[in-house]
Design an enzyme around this catalytic site. Sequence first.
Site: not given
Ligand code: ADP
Ligand code: ZN
Length: 609
Positions: A433, A214
Amino acid sequence: MEERKPPKKSLIYYYGIALVILIILNAFVFPSLMDKQIKEVDYNTFLNDVQSGNIEQVVLDTDQITFSIKDKDGNVQLYKTGIWPDENLVNRLHDAGVKFSAEIPVQNSPILEFILSWVIPIGIFFILSQFMMKTVSKKMGSGFGGNSMMFGKSDAKIYVKAQTGKRFKDVAGQDEAKEALQEIVDFLHDPNKYSQIGAKMPKGALLVGPPGTGKTLLAQAVAGEADVPFFSISGSEFVQMFVGMGAAKVRDLFKQANEKAPCIVFIDEIDTIGKKRDNGGIGGGNDEREQTLNQLLTEMDGFDGCKGVVILAATNRPDSLDKALLRPGRFDRRIPVELPDLTGREAILKVHAKNVKIDSNVDFNAIARATAGASGAELANIINEGALRAVRLGRSVVTQEDLEESVEVIIAGYQRKGSAITKKDKEIIAYHEIGHALVAAKQSNSAPVHKITIIPRTSGALGYTMQIDENERVLMSKDEILSKIATFTGGRAAEELIFNSITSGASNDIEQATKLARAMITRYGMSKDFDMVALETLSNQYLGGDTSLACSPETATAIDREVIATVRAAHEKAIEILRENYDKLHELAAYLLEKETITGEEFMNILNA
Ligand code: ADP
Ligand code: ZN
Ligand code: MG
C-alpha cells in the site's frame, strides 16, 4: 404512495370452502338425521320383539331387516337389524301374526339413472361455479390481479396521488432533467392551455442514465408535482409466462390510463421489452417480447396526445432500444439523467442527511469529494450506513467519521477486523500500500493520498489506498493516465524491491492498469502508432462498459504489444521512484504497520520530514 392491489384469492379458495361444508354436512348432520328415523338393534332384540308381538310390520331386504314398533302413544318407531341365516324366520313371523313383505329392488330406467348420477351433479356444479365466479369478480373490481386463471388483465399498479408522493425537491441535482420535465408538469396541470394554441406535447419522454441516478425517483416526482395519477409498471412485468399476456397488459394499461387522464404512465426498465427486434430470435423466445413491443407502439400511436396522458420510460441501455420506439410521436424526447458531479453529490448527501440525526459540523463536501463516480443511490446508502454505524457504536448522531467509514464500506466492502492474517502477510500488504501511495505522491500530476489502510475488507481487498482529487475532473491528460498506471503498479513494485518476491495481491491493480493502458491506445487515441483511430467501441456505456474490438487480427496483436510496453514502462518507473525513496518506504510502511490506518496528512508529514 397509496397502492391499491386487488385481493389475490383464487377460485380454488372458494371451492375449498364448499368442499369443507359438504364434508361437515356429510359427517355430522346427515347421519344424525337418519339415525333419528331408524334405530339399529341386534338380531336377538328383533326375535324377542317378534315373540312378544310388539312388531307391527317387517320388511325383509336382501341385506337387512327393517321393522316398525308402535308404542302406547301410537307413535311408530323404525328399527333395523342385520340379516341372519334363519330358515325359520318366515314361520316365526307367520306364527306371531306379523305383517311381513320382501323389498322389491326398484328398477330405474337407464335414462333416469344417467340423469340422476351424471346430469344433475354436473349441472349443480356448473351453476355453483358460475355463481362463484360472479361474486368473486364483483368483489375484486376490475379483474383478477395476479391470478393465472384469468388472462388478459393487467396488474399495473395505480398510484393514486398521495401526500407522501415525491416532489422535485426530493431530487437533488439533476437540474437539467428537472427543467425538461417541468414542461410536462405544466402540461399536465392544464392540457387545454397547450391544445388551444395547437401545440402538441410530446407523447413520451425517455429518461436515460446509469442505474441509481434517480430516474424512477424523477418520474414519481413529476406525478407528485403535477398532482395526477401515476401508473407504473416495470418492463420485466410485461414479459410473462404466457404468450400474449404482455400485449394484453399493455392494452389494459392504456385503457386504464385513458380513463384517468390527465395522468402519467411510467414504464420502468423499458429495455426489457424495447430491445431491438431484428437481431437474434431463433425459437419462440422473443415472440412474446416482440408482441408486447408492437402492442406498445400501436397504443402510443393510437391515443390522442392532447388528452393529457404522458408516457415516461426509463432505461440504462438506450443503445439497445428498438429504433421504432424513438421515432417522432413516440419517445421522441430524451432526458439524460447522468451521474452526479461534485455539487450534485453534495446536494444528494444533504437531502438524505435530512432523514437522519446528523452532527452539525459534518463536512459534506469532503464526503462528496471522496465519492467521485458514486450514484445517487449509493450516496443515499452511504448516509444510511453511517447512521447504522452510529447506532452500532451507541451514538445518537451521525458523525463525520461514520460517513467516512461508510464511504469505504460502500466503495470497498465491509471491514473485516480481526480476521487471521499472518504477520508476514500484513507486512507485505503494508509495503504494497505504501508503494502505491509513494508512487502517487512522487508524481506531480496524480491525486493526493487521502487515506491508507491495511484493514482487510470483505470485498477481498487486503488493503486500500484512497486518493482524492481536489477538484472534479472530467478530462484526463495522457500524463495523468500514465502516472495512474504507474501508481497501480506501485504496490507490486514495492513487494519486489523489499521482499524480492511477488504475491497474488496485485491482481486488481493489474486489471486496472491493463484496462487504462488499453483504453489509451484503442479509445483515447493516445498512441503514436495508431493515431486517432477507434480500435475498440464501447458497447454499453452504463453497465460495466463492455468493449468490442473493431480491427484486424494483426492490429489486435500490435495493440497487445503496445499495451504490454506501456504497462512495463510504468512498472519500471514505479520501481525507480521507490528505489529513490527507499528509506521513506521503510519508514512509512513501519508506521502504517503500527497504526493500520493513516491519513493522507500523516503520510505527507512523514514523507516531507
Ligand atoms: P434509477 O431508477 O435511476 O435506477 P432510482 O430512482 O431508483 O434510480 O434511485 C434510487 C434511490 O437513490 C432513490 O430512491 C433515492 O433515494 C436515491 N437517489 C438517486 N438519485 C437521487 C437524487 N438525484 N437525489 C436524491 N436521491 C437520489
Ligand atoms: Zn494494490
Ligand atoms: Mg429505477
